[in-house]
Design a protein around this motif. Structure first.
Motif, mmCIF file in Angstrom:
data_model
loop_
_atom_site.group_PDB
_atom_site.id
_atom_site.type_symbol
_atom_site.label_atom_id
_atom_site.label_comp_id
_atom_site.label_asym_id
_atom_site.label_seq_id
_atom_site.Cartn_x
_atom_site.Cartn_y
_atom_site.Cartn_z
ATOM 1 N N THR A 137 13.340 19.669 -7.836
ATOM 2 C CA THR A 137 12.981 19.174 -6.561
ATOM 3 C C THR A 137 13.190 17.498 -6.686
ATOM 4 O O THR A 137 13.389 16.875 -7.708
ATOM 5 C CB THR A 137 11.297 19.356 -6.347
ATOM 6 O OG1 THR A 137 10.580 18.622 -7.663
ATOM 7 C CG2 THR A 137 10.854 20.573 -6.159
ATOM 8 N N VAL A 138 12.886 16.864 -5.372
ATOM 9 C CA VAL A 138 13.336 15.316 -5.382
ATOM 10 C C VAL A 138 12.162 15.033 -4.536
ATOM 11 O O VAL A 138 11.524 15.690 -3.619
ATOM 12 C CB VAL A 138 14.508 15.191 -4.548
ATOM 13 C CG1 VAL A 138 14.543 13.569 -4.313
ATOM 14 C CG2 VAL A 138 15.694 15.763 -5.509
ATOM 15 N N HIS A 139 11.677 13.940 -4.737
ATOM 16 C CA HIS A 139 10.414 13.253 -4.177
ATOM 17 C C HIS A 139 10.740 12.778 -2.499
ATOM 18 O O HIS A 139 11.743 12.534 -2.384
ATOM 19 C CB HIS A 139 9.641 12.055 -4.684
ATOM 20 C CG HIS A 139 9.220 12.332 -6.094
ATOM 21 N ND1 HIS A 139 8.111 12.995 -6.358
ATOM 22 C CD2 HIS A 139 9.698 12.089 -7.441
ATOM 23 C CE1 HIS A 139 7.723 13.172 -7.611
ATOM 24 N NE2 HIS A 139 8.927 12.629 -8.313
ATOM 25 N N GLU A 154 8.844 9.402 -11.552
ATOM 26 C CA GLU A 154 7.571 8.932 -11.014
ATOM 27 C C GLU A 154 8.262 7.742 -10.162
ATOM 28 O O GLU A 154 8.734 6.555 -10.425
ATOM 29 C CB GLU A 154 6.929 8.114 -12.416
ATOM 30 C CG GLU A 154 6.472 9.124 -13.208
ATOM 31 C CD GLU A 154 5.358 8.617 -14.246
ATOM 32 O OE1 GLU A 154 5.290 7.404 -14.133
ATOM 33 O OE2 GLU A 154 5.148 9.287 -15.120
ATOM 34 N N PRO A 155 8.153 7.959 -8.944
ATOM 35 C CA PRO A 155 8.711 6.955 -7.787
ATOM 36 C C PRO A 155 7.596 5.811 -7.578
ATOM 37 O O PRO A 155 6.278 5.971 -8.052
ATOM 38 C CB PRO A 155 8.604 7.973 -6.595
ATOM 39 C CG PRO A 155 7.612 9.008 -6.611
ATOM 40 C CD PRO A 155 7.478 9.259 -8.114
ATOM 41 N N PRO A 156 8.039 4.969 -7.175
ATOM 42 C CA PRO A 156 7.293 3.537 -6.827
ATOM 43 C C PRO A 156 6.073 3.962 -6.053
ATOM 44 O O PRO A 156 6.155 4.732 -4.877
ATOM 45 C CB PRO A 156 8.042 2.491 -6.000
ATOM 46 C CG PRO A 156 9.479 3.040 -6.569
ATOM 47 C CD PRO A 156 9.617 4.439 -6.679
ATOM 48 N N THR A 157 4.758 3.775 -6.351
ATOM 49 C CA THR A 157 3.554 4.086 -5.690
ATOM 50 C C THR A 157 3.449 3.255 -4.685
ATOM 51 O O THR A 157 2.415 3.696 -3.602
ATOM 52 C CB THR A 157 2.193 4.278 -6.737
ATOM 53 O OG1 THR A 157 2.226 2.703 -7.103
ATOM 54 C CG2 THR A 157 2.592 4.811 -7.974
ATOM 55 N N ASP A 158 3.905 2.046 -4.455
ATOM 56 C CA ASP A 158 3.645 1.191 -3.075
ATOM 57 C C ASP A 158 4.344 1.768 -1.911
ATOM 58 O O ASP A 158 3.947 1.057 -0.803
ATOM 59 C CB ASP A 158 3.951 -0.058 -3.315
ATOM 60 C CG ASP A 158 5.576 -0.441 -3.425
ATOM 61 O OD1 ASP A 158 6.255 0.584 -3.660
ATOM 62 O OD2 ASP A 158 5.822 -1.454 -3.839
ATOM 63 N N PHE A 159 4.931 3.081 -1.829
ATOM 64 C CA PHE A 159 5.442 3.734 -0.637
ATOM 65 C C PHE A 159 4.271 3.651 0.093
ATOM 66 O O PHE A 159 4.419 3.510 1.726
ATOM 67 C CB PHE A 159 6.213 4.875 -1.011
ATOM 68 C CG PHE A 159 6.787 5.433 0.280
ATOM 69 C CD1 PHE A 159 7.864 5.152 0.845
ATOM 70 C CD2 PHE A 159 6.114 6.398 1.029
ATOM 71 C CE1 PHE A 159 8.588 5.665 1.974
ATOM 72 C CE2 PHE A 159 6.555 7.302 2.210
ATOM 73 C CZ PHE A 159 7.929 6.641 2.945
ATOM 74 N N GLU A 160 3.165 4.295 -0.155
ATOM 75 C CA GLU A 160 1.961 4.645 0.715
ATOM 76 C C GLU A 160 1.547 3.342 1.314
ATOM 77 O O GLU A 160 1.075 3.492 2.657
ATOM 78 C CB GLU A 160 0.885 5.387 -0.233
ATOM 79 C CG GLU A 160 1.272 6.759 -0.559
ATOM 80 C CD GLU A 160 1.274 7.501 0.737
ATOM 81 O OE1 GLU A 160 0.743 7.490 1.858
ATOM 82 O OE2 GLU A 160 2.847 8.144 0.679
ATOM 83 N N GLN A 161 1.475 2.354 0.561
ATOM 84 C CA GLN A 161 1.045 1.092 1.127
ATOM 85 C C GLN A 161 2.154 0.384 2.270
ATOM 86 O O GLN A 161 1.528 0.026 3.538
ATOM 87 C CB GLN A 161 0.934 -0.018 0.252
ATOM 88 C CG GLN A 161 0.041 0.273 -0.707
ATOM 89 C CD GLN A 161 0.055 -0.895 -2.095
ATOM 90 O OE1 GLN A 161 0.973 -1.304 -2.481
ATOM 91 N NE2 GLN A 161 -0.909 -1.460 -2.521
ATOM 92 N N MET A 162 3.255 0.799 2.081
ATOM 93 C CA MET A 162 4.134 0.431 3.239
ATOM 94 C C MET A 162 4.097 1.172 4.598
ATOM 95 O O MET A 162 4.243 0.953 5.519
ATOM 96 C CB MET A 162 5.680 0.517 2.660
ATOM 97 C CG MET A 162 6.670 0.207 3.846
ATOM 98 S SD MET A 162 8.341 0.063 3.211
ATOM 99 C CE MET A 162 8.616 1.796 3.044
ATOM 100 N N ARG A 163 3.762 2.604 4.259
ATOM 101 C CA ARG A 163 3.416 3.534 5.325
ATOM 102 C C ARG A 163 2.090 3.245 6.021
ATOM 103 O O ARG A 163 2.289 3.323 7.132
ATOM 104 C CB ARG A 163 3.422 5.013 4.368
ATOM 105 C CG ARG A 163 3.268 6.039 5.664
ATOM 106 C CD ARG A 163 3.158 7.369 5.163
ATOM 107 N NE ARG A 163 1.881 7.823 4.117
ATOM 108 C CZ ARG A 163 0.625 7.702 4.822
ATOM 109 N NH1 ARG A 163 0.409 7.692 5.971
ATOM 110 N NH2 ARG A 163 -0.241 7.751 3.725
ATOM 111 N N GLU A 164 1.141 2.964 5.412
ATOM 112 C CA GLU A 164 -0.004 2.816 5.900
ATOM 113 C C GLU A 164 0.042 1.273 6.747
ATOM 114 O O GLU A 164 -0.581 1.468 8.111
ATOM 115 C CB GLU A 164 -1.255 2.435 5.009
ATOM 116 C CG GLU A 164 -1.587 3.808 4.314
ATOM 117 C CD GLU A 164 -2.585 3.611 3.256
ATOM 118 O OE1 GLU A 164 -2.959 2.303 3.015
ATOM 119 O OE2 GLU A 164 -2.782 4.589 2.613
#
Length: 413
Positions: A137-139, A154-164
């Protein structure tokens, strides 16, 4: 990560405020590091939800030596897998896009369902365990219909911050309710960083982009103030303030957010008015599609721009969307993929004319390609040495190179 001492010294010696040394654009060793440290570890924009509108729809993307298949499963979830059979490594999907019921290896017909599970094979013995041989799998990240993948464990966790942060900006344009009506795959004869640097400034726009500057204000992307332009610059600032107030009152986020070099997943957004009482990025600055996106009713919503490190930029108008992704091919060649989206119910010939919709960015892409090629030839010259960025018109280029070099330093630390 194995990195030579000479490359470590090159990275350490980067001079702030100047473009990069020649090997960053020409050396195979740097390209290999870019594919591992940048494209192998960060969130990479690859497509839009309408690319895979139905279960079984898929598209493939190449990042360095990795081929990835992105698809919609039977539950409408978006998934991504390495495009490699778990038997003897044959590539599963050999087209850019298509639709399947299952993923069937064309070599020995091992079959995987749309969740990546191995569901059929022959001649492997009674004790063979299918459950241990599913696809790798790929994230996947989905930002209001923009699809990103990350190859890292382990992808960068700040994607969720950008998304929000970005969903309220992009949401009203409703990407999921659009369709892709044109795609342009154009190979520039230059390093991918030159492509990004060129995109991150409009210093070059006047005189090089006659089609694009029909709708873009001259002052929209940085300008050195002077006594001769002070009045015009102030008028433009006043216009931005008025239009931002009007758009915000209508529920459309418009204010600038700038995090290009302060986050691992660097990004920037801003909604700007268009010139000539403009409605869209067209030759006459009027809408190219009569059916507006989502529930929008006002044609004059300017252009919402969204830039993401390391490989994409996007323009959202009231009537259509243009998205761009950058995929390095080798040290001296880069694929620029452009997609045009309109409302899914818009009809060609009635609501939009395809030539009118695409002509501005088709021309602009070729013009940019010529500029990137000239730059690639220049940086390969023994006479080349890095020159200074303009603090007025190339500040975003500096932010890109800052981000890039800091991500390399973090990777090799």
């Amino acid at each position: 990560m194995k990195v030579s001492n000479s490359l470590r010294e090159l990275i350490a010696a980067r001079r702030t405020g100047f473009n990069l040394d020649a090997p960053f654009y020409t050396a195979d060793e740097v390209y290999d590091l870019d594919m591992e440290a940048i494209f192998g570890r960060h969130w990479i924009y690859v497509g839009v939800e309408p690319d895979i509108a139905e279960p079984g729809d898929y598209f493939t993307v190449k990042l360095g030596r990795a081929s990835i298949v992105v698809l919609r499963d039977d539950d409408m979830a978006i998934r991504a897998f390495h495009n490699v059979c778990r038997h003897r490594g044959a590539q599963l999907c050999n087209e850019l896009s298509g639709s399947v019921g299952n993923l069937v290896c064309p070599y020995h017909h091992w079959t995987y369902d749309l969740t990546g599970q191995l569901i059929h094979n022959q001649h492997m013995g009674e004790n063979f365990e299918c459950g241990k041989h599913g696809l790798k799998t790929v994230h996947v990240g989905n930002l209001a219909g923009l699809i990103f993948i990350c190859l890292a464990d382990e992808p960068p966790t700040d994607f969720e911050q950008m998304r929000e942060t970005m969903e309220p900006y992009i949401g009203p344009h409703r990407i999921a309710d659009c369709k892709v009506v044109a795609q342009d795959d154009y190979v520039e004869a230059g390093n991918w960083k030159l492509t990004l640097e060129n995109n991150r400034e409009c210093y070059h726009c006047v005189g090089n982009h006659p089609e694009l500057t029909q709708s873009l204000y001259e002052f929209g992307f940085g300008y050195q103030p002077s006594s001769s332009n002070a009045e015009a610059v102030q008028e433009f600032r006043d216009l931005i303030e008025r239009e931002h107030a009007r758009w915000e009152a209508a529920g459309l986020k418009s204010a600038e957010i700038e995090r290009l070099d302060s986050c691992v997943t660097g990004f920037r957004t801003l909604r700007l008015p268009l010139d000539r009482d403009g409605e869209s990025q067209t030759m006459d600055a009027k809408v190219a599609c009569q059916k507006l996106l989502g529930d929008l009713t006002d044609r004059r919503l300017g252009g919402l721009s969204f830039w993401i490190q390391p490989n994409s930029w996007h323009h959202f108008m009231s009537d259509h969307i243009v998205t761009f992704s950058v995929q390095p091919i080798d040290a001296g060649h880069t694929l620029v993929r452009t997609k045009w989206l309109v409302h899914k119910d818009a009809m060609e010939g009635r609501d939009y004319d395809l030539k009118r919709l695409t002509e501005v960015w088709l021309a602009t892409n070729r013009q940019d390609g010529a500029l990137v090629e000239m730059s690639q030839r220049g940086v390969a010259s023994p006479a080349f040495e890095p020159g200074p960025y303009s603090p007025y018109t190339e500040a975003l280029v500096e932010k890109f190179t800052n981000w890039y070099v800091e991500r390399l330093r973090a990777a090799i630390a």
